[in-house]
Design an enzyme around this catalytic site. Sequence first.
Site, short mmCIF file in Angstrom:
data_model
loop_
_atom_site.label_atom_id
_atom_site.label_comp_id
_atom_site.label_asym_id
_atom_site.label_seq_id
_atom_site.Cartn_x
_atom_site.Cartn_y
_atom_site.Cartn_z
N ARG A 19 19.72 -3.36 1.47
CA ARG A 19 20.36 -2.08 1.80
C ARG A 19 21.88 -2.27 1.88
NH1 ARG A 19 22.30 -3.17 6.17
NH2 ARG A 19 23.46 -1.25 5.99
N GLY A 20 22.58 -1.14 2.05
CA GLY A 20 24.05 -1.19 2.01
C GLY A 20 24.45 -1.00 0.55
N ALA A 21 25.37 -0.05 0.31
CA ALA A 21 25.67 0.36 -1.07
C ALA A 21 26.14 -0.78 -1.97
CB ALA A 21 26.71 1.47 -1.03
N GLY A 22 26.96 -1.67 -1.44
CA GLY A 22 27.48 -2.78 -2.26
C GLY A 22 26.38 -3.74 -2.64
N ARG A 62 16.94 4.83 -4.75
CA ARG A 62 17.59 5.57 -3.66
C ARG A 62 18.65 6.46 -4.30
NH1 ARG A 62 19.26 2.43 1.66
NH2 ARG A 62 18.91 4.47 2.57
N CYS A 128 26.98 2.41 11.60
CA CYS A 128 26.10 1.79 10.60
C CYS A 128 26.50 0.35 10.34
CB CYS A 128 26.04 2.58 9.29
SG CYS A 128 24.59 2.12 8.29
N ASP A 197 28.80 5.30 0.94
CA ASP A 197 27.81 5.22 -0.14
C ASP A 197 28.32 5.94 -1.37
OD1 ASP A 197 26.07 4.76 2.39
OD2 ASP A 197 24.88 4.13 0.66
N ASN A 207 28.22 8.88 3.80
CA ASN A 207 27.87 7.62 4.48
C ASN A 207 26.71 7.90 5.43
OD1 ASN A 207 28.48 4.78 4.93
ND2 ASN A 207 29.20 5.37 6.94
N LYS A 208 26.27 6.88 6.13
CA LYS A 208 25.11 6.97 7.03
C LYS A 208 25.15 8.23 7.90
CE LYS A 208 22.28 4.88 7.16
NZ LYS A 208 21.07 5.30 6.40
C1 RUB Z 1 24.22 1.95 4.68
C2 RUB Z 1 25.51 2.66 4.89
C3 RUB Z 1 26.76 1.85 4.72
C4 RUB Z 1 27.26 2.00 3.26
C5 RUB Z 1 28.39 1.02 2.95
O1 RUB Z 1 23.11 2.81 4.65
O2 RUB Z 1 25.56 3.86 5.11
O3 RUB Z 1 27.76 2.32 5.57
O4 RUB Z 1 26.19 1.74 2.36
O5 RUB Z 1 27.93 -0.29 3.09
P1 RUB Z 1 21.64 2.17 4.46
P2 RUB Z 1 28.61 -1.53 2.33
O6 RUB Z 1 21.42 1.20 5.57
O7 RUB Z 1 20.72 3.35 4.51
O8 RUB Z 1 21.61 1.51 3.09
O9 RUB Z 1 30.05 -1.52 2.73
O10 RUB Z 1 27.86 -2.72 2.83
O11 RUB Z 1 28.42 -1.31 0.86
#
Ligand code: RUB
Length: 323
Positions: A19-22, A62, A128, A197, A207-208
């Site tokens: 999880r997390g967009a990156g 997703r 988040c 995201d 974002n979340k």
């Molecule tokens: C994660 C979320 C993060 C962004 C950015 O949501 O909202 O703030 O994805 O994350 P989920 P990053 O847990 O539902 O995937 O900076 O790590 O890309």
Amino acid sequence: MKLMIVTETAEKIKSMEIRGAGRIARTAADALRLHATALTTGDLDTFRGEMEAAAQVLIATRPTAVSLPNAVHLVMAGLKHETTVKEARDGVIRRASRFMESSQEAVGKIARIGARHIRDGDVILTHCNSEAALSCIIEAHRNGKNIEVFATEVRPRNQGLVTIRTLNAAGIRTNFIVDSAVRSFINDVDLVIVGADAVTVNGAVVNKIGTSQVAHSAHEARVNVLVAAETYKFAPRTILGELISIEERPGNEVLPDEIAQTLKNVTVRNPAFDITPAEYIDLIVTEEGAIPPQMAYIIIKEYLGWGIEEFHNAFEINLGHEE
Ligand code: RUB
């Protein structure tokens, strides 16, 4: 059988093990790389078809994180011009590897740029679990700034736990609060830092769920809001007015089925993301520099290579005569 790596990765993204967009974007690029490596066909059209099917499976996991389709398109770009299976396979592997590397480098650059916007003594609130947002906070701490963090719990999936473990391991003083306590503490906070995201052409940040409430509270209390987002989180198709779709996850993440089943008049709603308008955001830190949200179009045009005229050509859209 051949699709195994892709379906396994897709499953992990759907279940949020990844999880997390990156991280979602890097893992999808890697799955395409491994898939291209494993494909044994000698026929170019079959190779392209198999790659396209894999890309679709990954994109469908997703819907909100734009980093995912952006990464997949980057890896797949060029496939239609490559003339042999070897050339196509090498191209996919090269583009995927380059994306994974540059994505990781981008987080490092964001950390350095973002840390400059954190002052010694600042109290920061984050919501988040964002790798990009945390990298700024950790870099500021490494630079010797004395900072303190408020981290939210993040119902229903508790990503705040991951955040506080990371902050704790970095030796950063952290307060863990429930999501609904943000407004109670906002006057103790100097700066809000969150990830994204998706960033739309008009500078809105997806974002979340809860981010917009945090930003609204910050705006009301005159606390600056900084968003840490790599350029591949900007959404080119929003130039056309396309909206980012907000994922709604199963209700049983919020309320167990055995309870929900006894409440016949109750529907559990569980949107995973929300949209914060540009007016509540002070700065978006990308690897190319920090910009006000109103400059999002520049990132889409200059760094992702999509200007309004490219859309015009690519989709043969007559901008003056849309229905
Ligand atoms: C994660 C979320 C993060 C962004 C950015 O949501 O909202 O703030 O994805 O994350 P989920 P990053 O847990 O539902 O995937 O900076 O790590 O890309």
